[in-house]
Write an enzyme that holds these catalytic residues in place. Structure first.
Site, PDB file in Angstrom:
ATOM      1  N   ARG B  41       0.851  -1.194   0.000  1.00  0.00           N
ATOM      2  CA  ARG B  41       0.000   0.000   0.000  1.00  0.00           C
ATOM      3  C   ARG B  41       0.883   1.239   0.000  1.00  0.00           C
ATOM      4  O   ARG B  41       1.671   1.435   0.917  1.00  0.00           O
ATOM      5  CB  ARG B  41      -0.924   0.001   1.222  1.00  0.00           C
ATOM      6  CG  ARG B  41      -1.896   1.192   1.216  1.00  0.00           C
ATOM      7  CD  ARG B  41      -3.012   1.029   2.222  1.00  0.00           C
ATOM      8  NE  ARG B  41      -2.538   1.109   3.586  1.00  0.00           N
ATOM      9  CZ  ARG B  41      -3.305   0.992   4.670  1.00  0.00           C
ATOM     10  NH1 ARG B  41      -4.596   0.774   4.546  1.00  0.00           N
ATOM     11  NH2 ARG B  41      -2.793   1.071   5.875  1.00  0.00           N
ATOM     12  N   SER B 110     -12.471  -4.114  -0.030  1.00  0.00           N
ATOM     13  CA  SER B 110     -12.756  -3.697   1.353  1.00  0.00           C
ATOM     14  C   SER B 110     -14.252  -3.491   1.534  1.00  0.00           C
ATOM     15  O   SER B 110     -14.895  -2.847   0.707  1.00  0.00           O
ATOM     16  CB  SER B 110     -12.067  -2.357   1.673  1.00  0.00           C
ATOM     17  OG  SER B 110     -10.685  -2.505   1.789  1.00  0.00           O
ATOM     18  N   LYS B 139      -5.613   4.354  10.101  1.00  0.00           N
ATOM     19  CA  LYS B 139      -6.361   4.902   8.967  1.00  0.00           C
ATOM     20  C   LYS B 139      -7.347   5.928   9.509  1.00  0.00           C
ATOM     21  O   LYS B 139      -8.432   5.580   9.972  1.00  0.00           O
ATOM     22  CB  LYS B 139      -7.107   3.741   8.288  1.00  0.00           C
ATOM     23  CG  LYS B 139      -6.973   3.753   6.779  1.00  0.00           C
ATOM     24  CD  LYS B 139      -7.759   2.623   6.151  1.00  0.00           C
ATOM     25  CE  LYS B 139      -8.181   3.015   4.744  1.00  0.00           C
ATOM     26  NZ  LYS B 139      -9.142   2.081   4.170  1.00  0.00           N
TER      27      LYS B 139
END
Lengths: 212, 212
Positions: B41, B110, B139
């Site tokens: 990521r 997700s 996050k």
């Protein structure tokens, strides 16, 4: 065989510089005024938004026969079936981009100096975006301006179509074409004009006149 | 036919959270300790850097038999031949991602709540990343935590492999597996540990034990 592309008036989109008008309005009026090709450049939005914008742009431009090029993101170009991809020196390497996009796609490459033009000689890029020709405020991280002399010199070392970018506008369009550009890439000279269609028309006319 | 994938211990990389260690060091030690799959990521870097990191990651992980998944960017996944792509709700729509990646690639999605799981029922996603299970600081824009009860409920409405994410760590690994997760996705529980290999080993052991 690849379709012949008219690179004459190449709009690079910039939503923040569009005086509050939507991307669709900018592209529609630009195309109506003679913009021949559009690059959708989105540096801040998420992928979902980019796909949505690109899909809407494709639909609008297809109806006008104007090819859509996507900046940087081959995945977005593939998702919406865009005509091609434009990559800069900090984007994906050209060979990767070509492999992903396939032989039929337009793949254009930014070059900022003579050395990069020479490096590009071994590639099969459809066009080179050359610049900045003049000092520019649109792209704060831009390389030093290469000037009309630099453009003319680059013209002597490559047969690949050259699209000049970097503060290119109506006041210098003719001399940029005469220095060897096949097309002019503009941002604010279209996006930031009060009358987008007329600005495109004036640029297209200046390009045509300079070629005579 | 698609290769069977072990989703047990799913590392999501985060360079800023890796205590100054390189991405390659983190992945190498994680794989040595039993991490079964890695998602790269990268949200800030340019495409050139992303391709280079992904290509190096692919080489390292291939040697260890650990599949590499790329976050968000199908073009990067295609460029380096990664095993798959992970997309979130603000990334490219699933159907576009699947079309670009092809039927053989792993494509994971997700989901943040029960409604998104139901929407995903019509798709052929290889796995669902479910979370956040617990409130998370990794996050900042994450959805509300769904909790172990939420995970258990989602388990009852889908047969797709579920990978639980969101403050999942050694202290709660067992209960997350017992609530129905097929695998645990972790960031700081591996990246930010002083001994990455040992942290992976402990997590892998906890997962195995909870399944008995």
């Amino acid at each position: 065989m690849k379709k012949s592309i008219d690179y004459s008036l190449y709009l690079v989109t910039d939503r923040p510089l569009s005086l509050g008008r939507s991307l669709m309005e900018v592209m529609e009026k630009a195309a109506a005024g003679g913009t021949t090709i559009v690059q959708l450049r989105e540096k801040e939005c998420d992928s979902r938004t980019f796909v949505e914008l690109a899909r809407a742009a494709k639909k609008l431009l297809d109806a006008k026969g104007v090819p859509l090029i996507i900046n940087d993101r081959a995945d977005i170009a593939l998702a919406v079936g865009a005509a091609g991809l434009h990559i800069g020196q900090t984007d994906m390497p050209y060979q990767d981009a070509r492999r992903i996009m396939g032989p039929e796609a337009i793949v254009g490459l930014s070059v900022e100096n003579r050395d990069q033009v020479k490096e590009a000689a071994s590639l099969d890029a459809d066009y080179l975006g050359v610049g900045p020709i003049f000092a520019t405020q649109t792209k704060p991280d831009a390389a030093p301006a290469i000037g009309l002399e630099g453009l003319a010199e680059i013209r002597t070392i490559t047969k690949t179509p050259l699209i000049a970018i970097g503060s290119v506008n109506l006041s210098n369009a003719a001399e940029v074409i005469r220095a060897g550009a096949d097309g002019l890439a503009v941002v604010s000279a279209i996006c930031s004009q009060p009358d987008i269609e007329q600005a495109s028309r004036n640029l297209a006319a200046a390009i045509q006149k300079a070629r005579q």
